[in-house]
Motif scaffolding. Sequence first.
Motif, PDB file in Angstrom:
ATOM      1  N   TYR A  85     -83.622 -21.335  -5.115  1.00  0.00           N
ATOM      2  CA  TYR A  85     -84.783 -21.534  -4.255  1.00  0.00           C
ATOM      3  C   TYR A  85     -84.889 -20.391  -3.238  1.00  0.00           C
ATOM      4  O   TYR A  85     -84.024 -20.225  -2.392  1.00  0.00           O
ATOM      5  CB  TYR A  85     -84.659 -22.856  -3.507  1.00  0.00           C
ATOM      6  CG  TYR A  85     -84.550 -24.066  -4.411  1.00  0.00           C
ATOM      7  CD1 TYR A  85     -85.592 -24.420  -5.264  1.00  0.00           C
ATOM      8  CD2 TYR A  85     -83.412 -24.856  -4.408  1.00  0.00           C
ATOM      9  CE1 TYR A  85     -85.494 -25.541  -6.084  1.00  0.00           C
ATOM     10  CE2 TYR A  85     -83.309 -25.982  -5.224  1.00  0.00           C
ATOM     11  CZ  TYR A  85     -84.354 -26.312  -6.063  1.00  0.00           C
ATOM     12  OH  TYR A  85     -84.248 -27.411  -6.868  1.00  0.00           O
ATOM     13  N   ALA A  86     -85.948 -19.595  -3.368  1.00  0.00           N
ATOM     14  CA  ALA A  86     -86.105 -18.451  -2.463  1.00  0.00           C
ATOM     15  C   ALA A  86     -87.406 -18.603  -1.684  1.00  0.00           C
ATOM     16  O   ALA A  86     -88.437 -18.992  -2.251  1.00  0.00           O
ATOM     17  CB  ALA A  86     -86.138 -17.162  -3.267  1.00  0.00           C
ATOM     18  N   ILE A 175     -80.784 -25.122   8.271  1.00  0.00           N
ATOM     19  CA  ILE A 175     -81.125 -23.795   7.739  1.00  0.00           C
ATOM     20  C   ILE A 175     -79.914 -22.866   7.845  1.00  0.00           C
ATOM     21  O   ILE A 175     -79.410 -22.622   8.950  1.00  0.00           O
ATOM     22  CB  ILE A 175     -82.321 -23.196   8.527  1.00  0.00           C
ATOM     23  CG1 ILE A 175     -83.481 -24.211   8.603  1.00  0.00           C
ATOM     24  CG2 ILE A 175     -82.779 -21.884   7.905  1.00  0.00           C
ATOM     25  CD1 ILE A 175     -84.034 -24.658   7.275  1.00  0.00           C
ATOM     26  N   PRO A 176     -79.450 -22.326   6.715  1.00  0.00           N
ATOM     27  CA  PRO A 176     -78.282 -21.443   6.781  1.00  0.00           C
ATOM     28  C   PRO A 176     -78.601 -20.122   7.465  1.00  0.00           C
ATOM     29  O   PRO A 176     -79.746 -19.653   7.434  1.00  0.00           O
ATOM     30  CB  PRO A 176     -77.923 -21.208   5.308  1.00  0.00           C
ATOM     31  CG  PRO A 176     -79.127 -21.553   4.526  1.00  0.00           C
ATOM     32  CD  PRO A 176     -79.959 -22.487   5.348  1.00  0.00           C
ATOM     33  N   ARG A 184     -80.651 -17.469  -0.641  1.00  0.00           N
ATOM     34  CA  ARG A 184     -81.027 -18.823  -1.078  1.00  0.00           C
ATOM     35  C   ARG A 184     -81.275 -19.706   0.153  1.00  0.00           C
ATOM     36  O   ARG A 184     -80.537 -19.651   1.126  1.00  0.00           O
ATOM     37  CB  ARG A 184     -79.940 -19.415  -1.966  1.00  0.00           C
ATOM     38  CG  ARG A 184     -79.803 -18.633  -3.285  1.00  0.00           C
ATOM     39  CD  ARG A 184     -78.812 -19.260  -4.221  1.00  0.00           C
ATOM     40  NE  ARG A 184     -77.562 -19.588  -3.538  1.00  0.00           N
ATOM     41  CZ  ARG A 184     -76.701 -20.490  -3.998  1.00  0.00           C
ATOM     42  NH1 ARG A 184     -76.941 -21.141  -5.107  1.00  0.00           N
ATOM     43  NH2 ARG A 184     -75.587 -20.743  -3.350  1.00  0.00           N
ATOM     44  N   TYR A 185     -82.312 -20.520   0.046  1.00  0.00           N
ATOM     45  CA  TYR A 185     -82.712 -21.330   1.201  1.00  0.00           C
ATOM     46  C   TYR A 185     -81.709 -22.440   1.478  1.00  0.00           C
ATOM     47  O   TYR A 185     -81.580 -22.929   2.584  1.00  0.00           O
ATOM     48  CB  TYR A 185     -84.087 -21.936   0.922  1.00  0.00           C
ATOM     49  CG  TYR A 185     -84.799 -22.497   2.140  1.00  0.00           C
ATOM     50  CD1 TYR A 185     -84.816 -21.818   3.348  1.00  0.00           C
ATOM     51  CD2 TYR A 185     -85.480 -23.707   2.074  1.00  0.00           C
ATOM     52  CE1 TYR A 185     -85.478 -22.323   4.450  1.00  0.00           C
ATOM     53  CE2 TYR A 185     -86.161 -24.219   3.164  1.00  0.00           C
ATOM     54  CZ  TYR A 185     -86.151 -23.520   4.356  1.00  0.00           C
ATOM     55  OH  TYR A 185     -86.815 -24.021   5.455  1.00  0.00           O
ATOM     56  N   LEU A 186     -81.019 -22.857   0.410  1.00  0.00           N
ATOM     57  CA  LEU A 186     -80.148 -24.031   0.527  1.00  0.00           C
ATOM     58  C   LEU A 186     -78.697 -23.637   0.312  1.00  0.00           C
ATOM     59  O   LEU A 186     -78.401 -22.592  -0.253  1.00  0.00           O
ATOM     60  CB  LEU A 186     -80.572 -25.086  -0.499  1.00  0.00           C
ATOM     61  CG  LEU A 186     -82.080 -25.389  -0.525  1.00  0.00           C
ATOM     62  CD1 LEU A 186     -82.433 -26.272  -1.695  1.00  0.00           C
ATOM     63  CD2 LEU A 186     -82.498 -26.051   0.788  1.00  0.00           C
ATOM     64  N   ARG A 187     -77.801 -24.537   0.733  1.00  0.00           N
ATOM     65  CA  ARG A 187     -76.382 -24.207   0.695  1.00  0.00           C
ATOM     66  C   ARG A 187     -75.651 -24.807  -0.504  1.00  0.00           C
ATOM     67  O   ARG A 187     -74.563 -24.367  -0.859  1.00  0.00           O
ATOM     68  CB  ARG A 187     -75.691 -24.789   1.936  1.00  0.00           C
ATOM     69  CG  ARG A 187     -76.108 -24.204   3.248  1.00  0.00           C
ATOM     70  CD  ARG A 187     -75.171 -24.740   4.334  1.00  0.00           C
ATOM     71  NE  ARG A 187     -75.356 -24.063   5.596  1.00  0.00           N
ATOM     72  CZ  ARG A 187     -76.109 -24.543   6.582  1.00  0.00           C
ATOM     73  NH1 ARG A 187     -76.743 -25.688   6.447  1.00  0.00           N
ATOM     74  NH2 ARG A 187     -76.223 -23.882   7.716  1.00  0.00           N
ATOM     75  N   GLU A 188     -76.207 -25.853  -1.112  1.00  0.00           N
ATOM     76  CA  GLU A 188     -75.448 -26.642  -2.082  1.00  0.00           C
ATOM     77  C   GLU A 188     -75.149 -25.866  -3.365  1.00  0.00           C
ATOM     78  O   GLU A 188     -75.894 -24.959  -3.754  1.00  0.00           O
ATOM     79  CB  GLU A 188     -76.220 -27.925  -2.428  1.00  0.00           C
ATOM     80  CG  GLU A 188     -76.238 -28.954  -1.314  1.00  0.00           C
ATOM     81  CD  GLU A 188     -77.264 -28.677  -0.225  1.00  0.00           C
ATOM     82  OE1 GLU A 188     -77.950 -27.628  -0.267  1.00  0.00           O
ATOM     83  OE2 GLU A 188     -77.388 -29.525   0.682  1.00  0.00           O
ATOM     84  N   ASP A 189     -74.062 -26.285  -4.045  1.00  0.00           N
ATOM     85  CA  ASP A 189     -73.619 -25.592  -5.267  1.00  0.00           C
ATOM     86  C   ASP A 189     -74.627 -25.734  -6.401  1.00  0.00           C
ATOM     87  O   ASP A 189     -74.911 -24.784  -7.126  1.00  0.00           O
ATOM     88  CB  ASP A 189     -72.293 -26.200  -5.787  1.00  0.00           C
ATOM     89  CG  ASP A 189     -71.188 -26.022  -4.780  1.00  0.00           C
ATOM     90  OD1 ASP A 189     -71.292 -25.071  -3.973  1.00  0.00           O
ATOM     91  OD2 ASP A 189     -70.239 -26.829  -4.790  1.00  0.00           O
TER      92      ASP A 189
END
Length: 386
Positions: A85-86, A175-176, A184-189
Amino acid sequence: MSWNFDYIIVGAGFAGITAAERLCTQFGKRCLMVEKREHIGGNAYDQYDDHGVLIHTYGPHYFRTNSERIKDYLSQFTEWHPVDYAILSHTENRYWKFPINLNTFEQLIGRESTSEEMEAWLEEHRVPIKNPANSEEVIISQVGWELYDKFFKGYTLKQWKRHPRDLDASVCGRIPIRTNRDDRYLREDFQALPKAGYTRMFERMIAACGEKLRILLKTDYGEILPHTNFGHMIYTGPIDEYFDNCHGQLPYRSLRFEHQSFSPNELLEREAISGKRGFWQPTMQVNYPNEEDFTRIVEVKHATGQLCENTTIVREYPDDFGPGKEPYYPIPAPDAAVIYRKYKELADAEFKVSFIGRLATYRYYNMDQVVGMALAEIDRLHPAIH
Ligand code: FAD
Ligand code: UDP
């Protein structure tokens, strides 16, 4: 006439459908699911619009999780389309790399740089706060005032109609912030969308229930309660509504979605901006923190990977909650938590009702967390077999 069911499930979103699937298929329970909207899926519902574009009707839903159990569970009902997700942010008449990373820093200083230089810059600009207590502190303690003002303050004021100081740190803390080039907008694997869409996945979950599940759409559960006998209720609607707002209404934020579709011809002139034939903007989501009234424009075709000549964009306008509007967001803030605790006390005393999901627990939860909560609740209700 009255009906008999083991369970009545209020709401056909992620929480309700997960609960129904487990109760019917694992435990052979007879369930009645009641949904006041005209479709299943809750806010994760997706559909093909009049232009043939698969859209997320209630705003973009990017599935992500760190939980193997949740991924494995849903994988029984869908294949996945992996997505990094960008997104971008747009302010001062230009696109910025977002979330903040080394690329954003280079845009800010107008030349190439390194992670070390960015870290030194952040060290100089961040405000030392050991335990950030709110959404302003969580950002200024990482990046300082300049980047906070540029990317966070205006967006948050629009979205929540509250100052970031009056929101829990967890809101902007979602928000990282990075000093490498990971954008990537999100942190999850695990980050992916159901390959054929959320609605198709929900349909498969429901199909697995077979005759054990009966669904009533366009029905408020209050209408059928007098005609239904049941052993237990799974409630996924707003918790304050369940208790007739006896402690006052909890605060929510609503949204207004403005859809706009484009044909291939209309998209030609956008190619210089999107950089890609058949698209309106460069990434699936562009955030507008400052100058506009909307918070973001989403072109979900970037993420779904759908091969379709047309495209549809959605402008998202934050809105006050009120009659006829959906309570999209519970508000993570200390004053709301005080009211919620009063309802939680009442909920804990209702032994024949389970309160699960985003609205019934008043939590700013992602989809995977809601699935996890539903699975855990069914484990709790049927511990012997587990
Ligand atoms: P819901 O989906 O809200 O379902 C509850 C259902 O109960 C609704 O369909 C409602 O109509 C029904 N209901 C309520 N009251 C009654 C009643 N009285 N009688 C009958 N039915 C009733 N999560 C992510 O993981 N990634 C994302 O990118 C993401 N983006 C989001 C973007 C937006 C704009 C929003 C609003 C949410 C987003 N989420 C995202 C969160 C995600 O939508 C939720 O975590 C998830 O859908 C919650 O599922 P639920 O079943 O708890 O609630
Ligand atoms: N946020 C912000 N600027 C942005 C993106 C997010 O200030 O460009 C803040 C804002 O308060 C927002 C929160 O971070 O509500 C969480 O953002 P996210 O994109 O996760 O929101 P959601 O998709 O849940 O609406």
